[in-house]
Design a protein around this motif. Structure first.
Motif, PDB file in Angstrom:
ATOM      1  N   TYR A   1      -8.488  -2.199   9.775  1.00  0.00           N
ATOM      2  CA  TYR A   1      -7.733  -1.198   9.108  1.00  0.00           C
ATOM      3  C   TYR A   1      -9.485  -1.459   7.880  1.00  0.00           C
TER       4      TYR A   1
ATOM      5  N   SER B   1      -6.865  -5.392   3.682  1.00  0.00           N
ATOM      6  CA  SER B   1      -6.258  -6.713   3.974  1.00  0.00           C
ATOM      7  C   SER B   1      -5.587  -6.271   5.723  1.00  0.00           C
TER       8      SER B   1
ATOM      9  N   GLU C   1      -2.499  -7.988   5.244  1.00  0.00           N
ATOM     10  CA  GLU C   1      -1.636  -8.029   4.698  1.00  0.00           C
ATOM     11  C   GLU C   1      -1.064  -7.018   4.731  1.00  0.00           C
ATOM     12  N   ASP C   2      -1.931  -5.562   3.740  1.00  0.00           N
ATOM     13  CA  ASP C   2      -1.596  -4.623   3.951  1.00  0.00           C
ATOM     14  C   ASP C   2      -1.459  -3.378   5.010  1.00  0.00           C
TER      15      ASP C   2
ATOM     16  N   GLN D   1      -0.271  -4.806   7.663  1.00  0.00           N
ATOM     17  CA  GLN D   1       1.510  -4.299   8.659  1.00  0.00           C
ATOM     18  C   GLN D   1       2.278  -3.944   7.632  1.00  0.00           C
ATOM     19  N   LYS D   2       1.932  -3.250   6.220  1.00  0.00           N
ATOM     20  CA  LYS D   2       2.598  -2.640   5.759  1.00  0.00           C
ATOM     21  C   LYS D   2       3.220  -0.972   6.831  1.00  0.00           C
ATOM     22  N   ASP D   3       3.914  -0.574   6.143  1.00  0.00           N
ATOM     23  CA  ASP D   3       4.839   0.577   6.740  1.00  0.00           C
ATOM     24  C   ASP D   3       3.952   2.171   5.957  1.00  0.00           C
TER      25      ASP D   3
ATOM     26  N   ALA E   1       0.401   2.219   7.143  1.00  0.00           N
ATOM     27  CA  ALA E   1      -0.591   1.909   7.227  1.00  0.00           C
ATOM     28  C   ALA E   1      -1.201   2.611   8.057  1.00  0.00           C
TER      29      ALA E   1
ATOM     30  N   TRP F   1      -3.138 -10.699  12.790  1.00  0.00           N
ATOM     31  CA  TRP F   1      -4.026  -9.576  11.972  1.00  0.00           C
ATOM     32  C   TRP F   1      -5.015 -10.740  11.249  1.00  0.00           C
TER      33      TRP F   1
END
Length: 144
Positions: free
Chosen positions: A69, A72, A74-75, A77-79, A81, A126
């Motif tokens: 990805y 990051s 964290e990002d 794992q966001k819907d 992505a 991740w």
């Protein structure tokens, strides 16, 4: 000091702008000995520049990394992505043996500067990494 910053930015911009559409070999540098290009490629990937957009294809050492990805962990794992999906590359080693590994086409926002690239492996965790692409060298086209 400010002038130096402007000069650096101007030189950097000229270097990026000087990279014409085409195919290049380039170094793919990472911050981890566990995340690197397959040894058969000596740390290099194939950089493609098309309409000013850069992408580097890198072959991994195995199929253990399942997605990348640009950004990051964290990002990632966001819907919504947009994960970078693997392709299967066949690597030929110096002893003639071959192996199927995962390869990825990674968007390259800038040359010679670090950017964030997250990865997820088979264990489903991740990890954040810093990578950079440097030393692009044009690939000579040959007649087939």
């Amino acid at each position: 000091m400010y002038y130096y910053g402007q000069l650096f930015c101007a030189v950097h911009w000229q270097r990026a702008a000087a990279l014409a559409d085409g195919t290049y070999t380039a170094d793919f540098n990472t911050d981890s000995s566990m995340f690197h290009v397959n040894e058969a490629y000596d740390g290099k990937g194939i950089l493609t520049v098309e309409n000013g957009q850069m992408t580097i294809h890198v072959s991994m050492p195995s199929k253990n990394i399942v997605n990348l990805y640009l950004g990051s962990a964290e990002d990632a794992q966001k819907d919504g992505a947009e994960l970078i999906q693997p392709v299967t590359d066949t690597v030929t080693y110096s002893d003639g043996t071959t192996e199927e590994v995962n390869g990825f086409d990674v968007p390259v926002p800038v040359i010679d500067e670090e950017f964030d690239l997250a990865l997820i492996g088979k264990k489903g965790v991740w990890y954040d990494h810093k990578v950079s692409v440097s030393n692009p060298v044009a690939v000579e086209e040959t007649d087939s």
